[in-house]
Write an enzyme that holds these catalytic residues in place. Structure first.
Site, PDB file in Angstrom:
ATOM      1  N   CYS A 238      41.606  41.537  99.088  1.00 16.39           N
ATOM      2  CA  CYS A 238      40.943  42.832  98.855  1.00 16.39           C
ATOM      3  C   CYS A 238      41.855  43.595  97.903  1.00 16.39           C
ATOM      4  CB  CYS A 238      40.729  43.579 100.160  1.00 16.39           C
ATOM      5  SG  CYS A 238      39.918  42.593 101.445  1.00 16.39           S
ATOM      6  N   GLY A 242      45.298  47.254  92.821  1.00  9.69           N
ATOM      7  CA  GLY A 242      46.169  46.322  92.142  1.00  9.69           C
ATOM      8  C   GLY A 242      47.666  46.510  92.297  1.00  9.69           C
ATOM      9  N   ASN A 243      48.118  47.518  93.031  1.00  7.99           N
ATOM     10  CA  ASN A 243      49.563  47.714  93.193  1.00  7.99           C
ATOM     11  C   ASN A 243      50.215  46.527  93.897  1.00  7.99           C
ATOM     12  OD1 ASN A 243      49.697  50.191  91.926  1.00  7.99           O
ATOM     13  ND2 ASN A 243      49.349  51.355  93.797  1.00  7.99           N
ATOM     14  N   CYS A 380      46.605  50.902 106.421  1.00  7.49           N
ATOM     15  CA  CYS A 380      47.223  52.233 106.396  1.00  7.49           C
ATOM     16  C   CYS A 380      46.589  53.072 107.500  1.00  7.49           C
ATOM     17  CB  CYS A 380      47.087  52.886 105.022  1.00  7.49           C
ATOM     18  SG  CYS A 380      45.404  52.902 104.359  1.00  7.49           S
TER      19      CYS A 380
END
Length: 444
Positions: A238, A242-243, A380
């Site tokens: 997922c 893109g980090n 998170c």
């Protein structure tokens, strides 16, 4: 539009914010046609007005200003102008029409401020701030050095040339109160820099050039724990924005292959832009739901590592200035102890249940790839149901995988209810967003 009128416009948008945009995003939207200096000035004033909003409203009420000062379209401009008069640098630069709103009431407002400070036993103006502002969790900004194209030393040298000072990390340091223009090397994540909370890097050449990636510390944990080797074949299930994908690329030294899946086309475009800027050469983006990917497809036969960071409630996210957008009476506490989090509504409880079901499904799907050896799972979220609860359900459903024992031994905060091999973070103590990570490995 004048500086003060723009500030008022931003405050109006903060009050009516259905998309729950960050304060910085709202400022950037309203200042799209303004230069950098004015944008920073707007941001600084708005932050201060929102900090002092409660005492300003009390002073407006006590000073018998016109009703329009307390409600309606003029409320925001009165907040700005009263702030500038009593707490700011004055409003000489404001248009005459705006100064005229406040000047007739200057004496009364000043007297009411003195009375309020006596009543509150406030020696300083800052003592008037409400508890949800005074006690807010302030997070630093983090910048991950992109070692695909530069080094930690080169980035630090660049920052020092632009006025930054490198200070040594010390245990117990309050990272939420780092002095302006200082930088610290993170003690846990390699090539991660800690910067003051008010650092503005959105137009910095280090960011634009791809030399650093702005990424919260906790968000670096999944790739750091997964740690795929050079030339590995990896899936970021997922992946957008893109980090974490670029972090995987960096750890793999831009070798091997990373299949990056996301079903949101716009977010995937962000991934392509971000990883392109970071000069990642080993990423293959795909506008695809991970659940639609066939584990038996030969193209994925060599996949050994999978990073899973699926949709979650986001209850652990603490943005640096969220406390300025929330009124004290609207705050909902979230428990992180041995019980599931407190939910404001039945709808929220149902949402978390649906999310946890999806999270279990995604993890079990990742286990179907025939040669996968390790899978990282992260959220998170503070909710046990999405974290330890999901891990528990997965381990009961699939006996071929187990949790890696004592991953990240340098990190002491662990999962709850006996999940000592899972990782948690707590914003108010760890100075990063609330996060959860578990690392699965195939049994031998």
């Amino acid at each position: 539009m004048s500086l003060h009128a723009t500030c008022a416009r931003v405050i109006e948008k903060c009050s009516a914010n259905p998309q729950q945009l960050s304060l910085r995003r709202i400022v950037e939207s309203e200042c799209a046609n303004k230069d950098e200096k004015e944008r920073k000035a707007v941001f600084a004033i708005v932050c201060q007005v929102l900090k002092f909003k409660d005492p300003i409203k009390t002073l407006i009420t006590n000073s018998a200003l016109p009703p329009s000062a307390s409600k309606g379209k003029k409320e925001a401009i009165y907040l700005v102008m009263v702030y500038e008069l009593l707490f700011g640098s004055g409003f000489k630069s404001a248009p005459t029409s705006l100064r005229a709103l406040i000047v007739p009431h200057k004496t009364r407002l000043t007297a009411e401020l003195a009375k309020l400070k006596i009543k509150k036993r406030a020696a300083r103006n800052e003592d008037l701030l409400p508890d949800h502002v005074k006690n807010a969790v302030i997070l630093p900004r983090y910048g991950r050095v992109n070692t695909n194209i530069t080094t930690m030393d080169e980035v630090i040298a660049h920052l020092q040339k632009s006025g930054y000072s490198l200070i040594e990390y010390q245990k117990g340091i309050n990272l939420g109160k780092l002095p302006l223009n200082t930088v610290v090397k993170d003690p846990h994540i390699p090539n991660l820099l800690i910067l003051p909370p008010n650092s503005d890097f959105h137009n910095h050449n280090l960011l634009i050039g791809g030399f650093i990636i702005l990424q919260d510390k906790a968000s670096c944990f999944p790739a750091h724990l997964l740690n795929p080797p050079v030339n590995a074949t990896v899936i970021d299930a997922c992946a957008a924005p893109g980090n974490k994908t670029s972090h995987l690329s960096m750890l793999m030294k831009n070798t091997g292959t990373i299949f990056a899946f996301d079903k949101d086309k716009l977010r995937l475009q962000t991934l392509v832009k971000l990883t392109g800027r970071a000069q990642c050469k080993n990423i293959k983006p795909s506008h695809t739901s991970f659940l639609d990917v066939d584990p038996k497809d030969e193209i994925y036969a060599n996949v050994t590592h999978i990073l899973l960071d699926p949709s979650c409630s986001g209850s652990g996210i603490t943005r640096r200035l969220d406390h300025l957008l929330v009124q004290a009476e609207q705050t909902i506490e979230d428990e992180v102890g041995g019980t599931e989090g407190f939910f404001a509504t039945q709808d929220e409880e149902s949402r978390v249940k649906a999310l946890s079901d999806f999270q279990v499904e995604v993890i079990l799907h990742s286990f179907k790839f025939p040669n996968v050896q390790r899978v990282s799972y992260s959220t998170c979220s503070k909710h046990q149901q999405e974290n330890e609860g999901v891990v528990n359900r997965v381990l009961k459903s699939n006996r071929n995988f187990k949790l890696v024992e004592n991953p990240f031994p340098e990190w002491k905060r662990r999962g709850i209810d006996g999940f000592r091999d899972a990782i948690r973070t707590l914003p108010e103590e760890d100075f990063c967003i609330g996060f959860f990570v578990a690392l699965f490995e195939r049994k031998i």
